[in-house]
Write an enzyme that holds these catalytic residues in place. Structure first.
Site, PDB file in Angstrom:
ATOM      1  N   TYR A   1      21.755   1.753  24.979  1.00 16.51           N
ATOM      2  CA  TYR A   1      20.353   2.145  25.103  1.00 16.51           C
ATOM      3  C   TYR A   1      20.172   3.057  26.321  1.00 16.51           C
ATOM      4  O   TYR A   1      20.998   3.067  27.252  1.00 16.51           O
ATOM      5  CB  TYR A   1      19.472   0.923  25.316  1.00 16.51           C
ATOM      6  CG  TYR A   1      19.092   0.143  24.082  1.00 16.51           C
ATOM      7  CD1 TYR A   1      18.506   0.757  22.986  1.00 16.51           C
ATOM      8  CD2 TYR A   1      19.265  -1.235  24.035  1.00 16.51           C
ATOM      9  CE1 TYR A   1      18.124   0.040  21.871  1.00 16.51           C
ATOM     10  CE2 TYR A   1      18.881  -1.977  22.920  1.00 16.51           C
ATOM     11  CZ  TYR A   1      18.309  -1.327  21.839  1.00 16.51           C
ATOM     12  OH  TYR A   1      17.925  -2.050  20.748  1.00 16.51           O
TER      13      TYR A   1
ATOM     14  N   GLU B   1      14.062  -0.448  15.740  1.00 14.15           N
ATOM     15  CA  GLU B   1      13.423  -1.509  14.945  1.00 14.15           C
ATOM     16  C   GLU B   1      11.945  -1.182  14.679  1.00 14.15           C
ATOM     17  O   GLU B   1      11.067  -2.022  14.862  1.00 14.15           O
ATOM     18  CB  GLU B   1      13.568  -2.860  15.644  1.00 14.15           C
ATOM     19  CG  GLU B   1      15.002  -3.376  15.653  1.00 14.15           C
ATOM     20  CD  GLU B   1      15.115  -4.812  16.121  1.00 14.15           C
ATOM     21  OE1 GLU B   1      15.849  -5.581  15.493  1.00 14.15           O
ATOM     22  OE2 GLU B   1      14.452  -5.161  17.119  1.00 14.15           O
TER      23      GLU B   1
ATOM     24  N   GLU C   1      22.906  -4.445  14.629  1.00 14.35           N
ATOM     25  CA  GLU C   1      22.939  -5.441  15.695  1.00 14.35           C
ATOM     26  C   GLU C   1      23.361  -6.770  15.077  1.00 14.35           C
ATOM     27  O   GLU C   1      22.596  -7.376  14.318  1.00 14.35           O
ATOM     28  CB  GLU C   1      21.569  -5.610  16.368  1.00 14.35           C
ATOM     29  CG  GLU C   1      21.122  -4.438  17.212  1.00 14.35           C
ATOM     30  CD  GLU C   1      19.807  -4.711  17.940  1.00 14.35           C
ATOM     31  OE1 GLU C   1      19.337  -5.877  17.915  1.00 14.35           O
ATOM     32  OE2 GLU C   1      19.245  -3.766  18.527  1.00 14.35           O
TER      33      GLU C   1
ATOM     34  N   TYR D   1      23.490 -13.588  27.745  1.00 14.43           N
ATOM     35  CA  TYR D   1      23.374 -13.479  26.296  1.00 14.43           C
ATOM     36  C   TYR D   1      24.428 -14.302  25.546  1.00 14.43           C
ATOM     37  O   TYR D   1      24.588 -14.144  24.341  1.00 14.43           O
ATOM     38  CB  TYR D   1      23.450 -12.006  25.862  1.00 14.43           C
ATOM     39  CG  TYR D   1      22.622 -11.692  24.628  1.00 14.43           C
ATOM     40  CD1 TYR D   1      21.274 -11.383  24.745  1.00 14.43           C
ATOM     41  CD2 TYR D   1      23.192 -11.722  23.371  1.00 14.43           C
ATOM     42  CE1 TYR D   1      20.510 -11.099  23.614  1.00 14.43           C
ATOM     43  CE2 TYR D   1      22.434 -11.448  22.238  1.00 14.43           C
ATOM     44  CZ  TYR D   1      21.093 -11.148  22.359  1.00 14.43           C
ATOM     45  OH  TYR D   1      20.340 -10.871  21.247  1.00 14.43           O
TER      46      TYR D   1
END
Length: 582
Positions: free
Chosen positions: A53, A159, A234, A301
């Site tokens: 990103y 998204e 993803e 994560y």
């Protein structure tokens, strides 16, 4: 680097069939001196691609301002390092990125217009996007695969189907911006299966996002896209944490089996996240699906590569799984890096935040409380001050707390109001007419997903005492991007809100984790580097300290404690405490 192309049934790299096996990592969540290490470990796990990103809010912190590209924002250098490691890059420049990142990467200054419609064809949004891309895309063009660079594909928005906005004009405009500014590699979108219809763009490759149920979701993708490659944009191999919750984990065997299911189908995949990193400073996002929930500092994560960049059991399982479908480097799994341990670091100097707010920001006089955006501020705190009109007991009401307000009368704490708990009023006693009222408001992270993106910070409504509107405010923005102006004095007290400071000696710098047992809530800096927020509410009870932040010899630690601590001591330990797993 070779070029990527798309045919009716798959990807081609220089004309040969190619399967993308990618993993997400965010350069802005990793210390820049650790980029090469993380990219090497991506290759060694068997990845041939990394997914990245680009955060607009950090790269362009001021409207019409130049791009910031220093240190951890040096995107061209990151792309060069990826190319040197032989990795392709899927670049996701947004402008909206979600990513559990502050405001989904959108700059706070967009919100100075109260009616701007974000992520739409509203000219008040699209014009700044155009100006941003005018600066960003020339930096990216030399790194496109068509020019010998590693960037093989670029994502359009992020998204978009989940937004419910349905502005196809905006999506088409983004495609035009990319193409007219020289992005000539394949474009793609990513959406959850239920959003593929709303998020797709004619002529642009669609990918689908999910955490389990690969066969079903890939079948849905094929229904929306009868030809072309199948790809999971993803694959959620873990999840993020929120303050007040538990530490989210997923069973290694479960995610391994789903990865195997994806690869067995012949599809390409991007693992989100390969390496999560850290929300340094004030950069975490938040969710608000009817209840505001800020994200933690750690973005571990439960990824294959943990927050400190060490391979986990999941890393080994993924490597073994990938090896059944693609060549994996004939090199050993990297070992964990060295860690530093140092107990009993005393913080013996203190600087009161309320007393020294004027050193940290320039006060603004106003008849009402101004939001952060009106003050030209993105991150940190705002200190609001005025006087109470009369003596006696009463109720202080704050129309809209964004996000956490500590209230003081003549410097004494009288209560805290939290947006998370929908609190807007508290009882207090005014010692007399002219008593000084101070309200310290923390931006705990702008909402990064859904309808709540218009998330202005500070106090966004009226403030009353016994239903009488208060006016004649001073508003002091406290972004805390530097603490150099503070004046410290010796003190063992850790009552807040106050900055406390100490030093410690290091022989050989290495990664470590700062533990603050007995402390309540605040932020930490080491040698001026913003580690992020801590909060006894948990789940995380430690902060990751990248080894490059430390230096041989004396090091400085500064803690902003908003409430109080049982002792003036912190510790560096070899292991993190991310809280109980759930």
């Amino acid at each position: 680097m070779p070029e990527l192309s798309i045919n009716d049934d798959g990807f081609l790299l220089e004309g040969e069939p190619f399967r993308i096996i990618s993993g997400s990592l965010h350069y802005f969540r990793i210390h820049h001196d650790q980029w090469a290490d993380r990219l090497r470990k991506a290759r060694l796990m068997g990845l041939n691609t990394v997914d990245v990103y680009v955060p607009w809010n950090l790269h362009q912190p001021r409207r019409n301002g130049p791009l910031v590209l220093d240190d951890r924002l040096d995107l061209p250098r990151f792309l060069e390092l990826a190319a040197a490691e032989g990795l392709c890059v899927l670049l996701r420049p947004g402008p909206y990125i979600c990513a559990e990142w502050e405001a989904g990467g959108l700059p706070a200054w967009l919100l100075t217009d109260p009616d701007v419609r974000l992520r739409t064809s509203d000219p008040r949004y699209e014009k700044p996007v155009e100006q941003y891309f005018d600066q960003l895309l020339p930096l990216i063009r030399p790194h496109l695969a068509t020019r010998g660079g590693p960037v093989v594909a670029v994502q359009v928005e992020n998204e978009y189907g989940a937004s419910g906005l349905g502005d196809t004009v905006h999506l088409d405009h983004l495609v035009t911006l990319l193409r007219e500014r020289g992005v000539d590699v394949p474009l793609f979108t990513s959406d959850q299966a239920r959003d593929l219809a709303q998020g797709g763009i004619p002529g642009v490759l669609r990918t689908v996002n999910f955490g389990r149920g690969a066969t079903e979701h890939l079948r849905t993708l094929r229904e929306h896209q009868p030809e072309g490659p199948l790809m999971c944009g993803e694959f959620w191999a873990g999840w993020f944490d929120r303050w007040g919750g538990g530490h989210k984990t997923r069973r290694d065997s479960e995610v391994r089996d789903t990865l195997d299911e994806i690869l067995a189908s012949g599809a390409s995949v991007n693992i989100y996240m390969f390496h999560g990193g850290t929300n340094y400073g004030f950069t975490n996002g938040a969710n608000d699906k009817g209840h505001y929930r800020p994200t933690t500092t750690s973005y571990d994560y439960d990824a294959p590569l943990d927050e400190a960049g060490d391979p986990t059991d999941k890393y080994r399982l993924f490597r073994e799984t990938i090896a059944r479908y693609a060549a994996v480097p004939d090199e050993p799994v990297p070992s964990a890096g060295p860690k530093l341990s140092l107990s009993g670091i005393r913080l013996t100097e203190r600087a009161s935040l309320l007393d020294q707010a004027g050193r940290l920001g320039s006060l603004v006089h106003a008849d009402r409380t101004l939001t952060m955006e009106e003050l030209g501020q993105a991150f940190g705190f705002v200190l609001y001050e005025t006087v109470l009109p009369a003596a006696g007991d009463g109720v202080l009401s704050i129309g809209d707390v964004r996000d956490r307000a500590q209230v003081f009368v003549d410097g004494q704490p009288v209560g805290t109001l939290e947006r998370e708990n929908r609190e807007q009023a508290l009882s207090l006693r005014s010692p007399g007419a002219g008593a000084r009222l101070a309200i310290l408001v923390e931006n705990q992270g702008r909402v990064n997903y859904g309808a709540g993106l218009h998330d202005r910070k500070g106090i966004a409504g009226h403030v009353t005492f016994n239903e009488e509107h208060l006016s004649h405010w001073t508003c002091t923005p406290l972004p805390l991007d530097t603490l150099d102006a503070l004046s410290f004095s010796p003190s063992g007290a850790a009552a807040g809100p106050a900055f406390v400071r100490g030093t410690f000696e290091v022989d050989a710098p290495a990664d470590t984790f700062l533990h603050l047992p007995g402390w309540t809530k605040g932020n930490v800096w080491i040698n001026g580097f913003p580690l992020g927020r801590y909060w006894s509410r948990g789940p995380q009870q430690s902060l990751y300290v990248p080894g490059p932040v430390l230096r041989p010899g004396p090091n400085e630690v500064v803690v902003l404690e908003l409430h109080g601590a049982r002792a003036d001591v912190v510790h560096l330990r070899e292991r993190p405490d991310l809280g109980p797993a759930e």
